[in-house]
Design an enzyme around this catalytic site. Structure first.
Site, mmCIF file in Angstrom:
data_model
loop_
_atom_site.group_PDB
_atom_site.id
_atom_site.type_symbol
_atom_site.label_atom_id
_atom_site.label_comp_id
_atom_site.label_asym_id
_atom_site.label_seq_id
_atom_site.Cartn_x
_atom_site.Cartn_y
_atom_site.Cartn_z
ATOM 1 N N ARG A 1 -3.351 39.003 15.470
ATOM 2 C CA ARG A 1 -2.816 39.697 14.169
ATOM 3 C C ARG A 1 -1.454 40.282 14.864
ATOM 4 N NH1 ARG A 1 -5.845 43.678 10.508
ATOM 5 N NH2 ARG A 1 -5.498 45.133 12.345
ATOM 6 N N LYS B 1 1.420 44.476 9.737
ATOM 7 C CA LYS B 1 1.169 45.725 10.477
ATOM 8 C C LYS B 1 2.312 46.279 11.189
ATOM 9 C CE LYS B 1 -3.106 48.016 11.950
ATOM 10 N NZ LYS B 1 -3.004 48.778 10.816
HETATM 11 N N1 PXG Z 1 -5.352 48.261 5.400
HETATM 12 C C1 PXG Z 1 -4.455 48.661 5.970
HETATM 13 C C2 PXG Z 1 -3.057 49.224 5.551
HETATM 14 C C3 PXG Z 1 -4.465 49.122 7.423
HETATM 15 O O1 PXG Z 1 -3.468 49.704 8.046
HETATM 16 C C4 PXG Z 1 -6.759 48.315 7.601
HETATM 17 C C5 PXG Z 1 -6.613 47.799 5.983
HETATM 18 C C6 PXG Z 1 -8.202 47.841 8.084
HETATM 19 O O2 PXG Z 1 -7.940 46.763 9.018
HETATM 20 P P1 PXG Z 1 -8.733 46.561 10.379
HETATM 21 O O3 PXG Z 1 -8.235 45.191 10.900
HETATM 22 O O4 PXG Z 1 -8.586 47.770 11.231
HETATM 23 O O5 PXG Z 1 -10.093 46.429 9.609
HETATM 24 C C7 PXG Z 1 -5.552 48.826 8.031
HETATM 25 C C8 PXG Z 1 -5.994 49.361 9.468
HETATM 26 C C9 PXG Z 1 -5.207 55.300 10.193
HETATM 27 C C10 PXG Z 1 -5.298 54.036 10.558
HETATM 28 O O6 PXG Z 1 -5.164 56.437 11.030
HETATM 29 C C11 PXG Z 1 -5.412 52.889 9.745
HETATM 30 C C12 PXG Z 1 -5.387 51.673 10.407
HETATM 31 C C13 PXG Z 1 -5.043 51.531 11.609
HETATM 32 C C14 PXG Z 1 -4.788 52.736 12.465
HETATM 33 C C15 PXG Z 1 -4.994 53.764 12.044
HETATM 34 O O7 PXG Z 1 -5.627 55.687 9.029
HETATM 35 N N2 PXG Z 1 -5.700 50.561 9.569
#
Ligand code: PXG
Length: 289
Positions: free
Chosen positions: A50, A149
């Protein structure tokens, strides 16, 4: 703590990036949040894939191969003796001039931090959380595609501020059509009978790795998994609701915009998926030992 920057390890107090890095100046860069459980890096390949997909979308050429990047993550965990925790991988556009043009940046910088994260208070995992829908609309595909991301998380941060102002921990973001996209750092799911539903990626959700894992686990347990457009009405009338993310893992939601979801307690399908998820995270992943 030792931080990886461009192939070398630095003590946290010396782990520094230039003020001329376009990651800082313009949010020009990408990142990943990855977790290690029980001495294994969970879904490492998926996270690295990703990362490279995000890089491709912003025309950023990472000066390392996929396997070198995987090795950098594993090496950083080992160097920090991290067996259980959170890994932040960042790739910035690099040092450039005062001006937007990314062509003036010499070389991207790669940063790996191996630490800890606790997104929500522990009792919310047991009792469930209350969340609200916010006014900030999810970025449009034609603007900054939510599938990237990127280091430009202001869209999400503005939504988070609105949630904080409303006295809750998390925000539901709708897309410009009014359909549910996702939360600020988590994907959103509802349970309706034996169906598990989550917004399609086209609604403005990140291609969440936890999202994909939970969909697989649900299918294996005989649930039907669907990705329709969802409105707030669908959420209010769900049997169960939960959020997924690497940082959040799986967290139940029991109230949305003042409406109680189901019976107001974390539901049985959420509990079963959480149990299967925990089992999978203990057992699989890139070994660190
Ligand atoms: N949506 C968004 C906008 C994200 O940033 C997810 C969904 C979940 O994706 P994964 O692949 O992790 O299942 C994310 C990932 C935080 C934080 O501090 C959030 C993410 C990554 C790192 C830190 O809130 N989100």
């Amino acid at each position: 703590m030792k931080v990886y920057i461009d192939g070398k390890f630095y003590d946290s107090k010396n782990a520094k990036i230039s003020v001329f890095d376009h990651g800082l100046l313009y949010g020009d860069g990408i990142f990943e949040g990855i977790r290690a459980y029980n001495g294994r890096v969970f879904k490492l390949k998926e996270h690295i894939d990703r990362l490279y997909a995000s890089a491709k979308a912003i025309l950023l050429e990472i000066p390392m191969t996929h396997s070198e990047m995987m090795k950098a993550v594993v090496d950083t965990c080992r160097r920090n003796k991290l067996m259980e925790g959170y890994i932040r991988l960042v790739v910035t556009r690099g040092v450039g001039t005062l001006g937007l043009n990314p062509n003036r940046c010499e070389k991207p910088s790669v940063i790996v931090i191996a630490g800890k994260i606790q997104l929500y208070p522990k009792e919310m995992y047991e009792k469930g959380m209350a969340i609200v829908t916010v006014a900030t609309t999810r970025n449009l595909h034609n603007a900054v595609n939510p599938a990237i991301k990127s280091l430009n998380y202001l869209n999400n941060i503005l939504a988070k501020i609105e949630a904080n102002n409303a006295g809750v921990e998390e925000a539901i973001m709708l897309n410009s059509e009014g359909f549910v996209a996702e939360c600020t750092g988590d994907n959103l799911f509802i349970v309706k009978g034996r169906q598990l539903l989550t917004p399609p990626l086209s609604a403005g959700a990140l291609y969440g790795i936890t999202r994909g894992t939970v969909m697989d686990l649900a299918r294996q347990s005989g649930m039907e998994v669907l990705e329709p457009n969802l409105s707030r009405y669908d959420l209010f009338n769900a049997d169960e609701c939960f959020l997924t993310g690497t940082a959040a893992e799986i967290i139940p939601v029991v109230k949305i915009d003042g409406r109680v979801i189901g019976n107001g307690k974390p539901g049985p399908a959420t509990g079963q998926l959480l149990q299967r998820f925990q089992e999978l995270t203990r057992r699989t992943g890139e070994p660190l030992r």
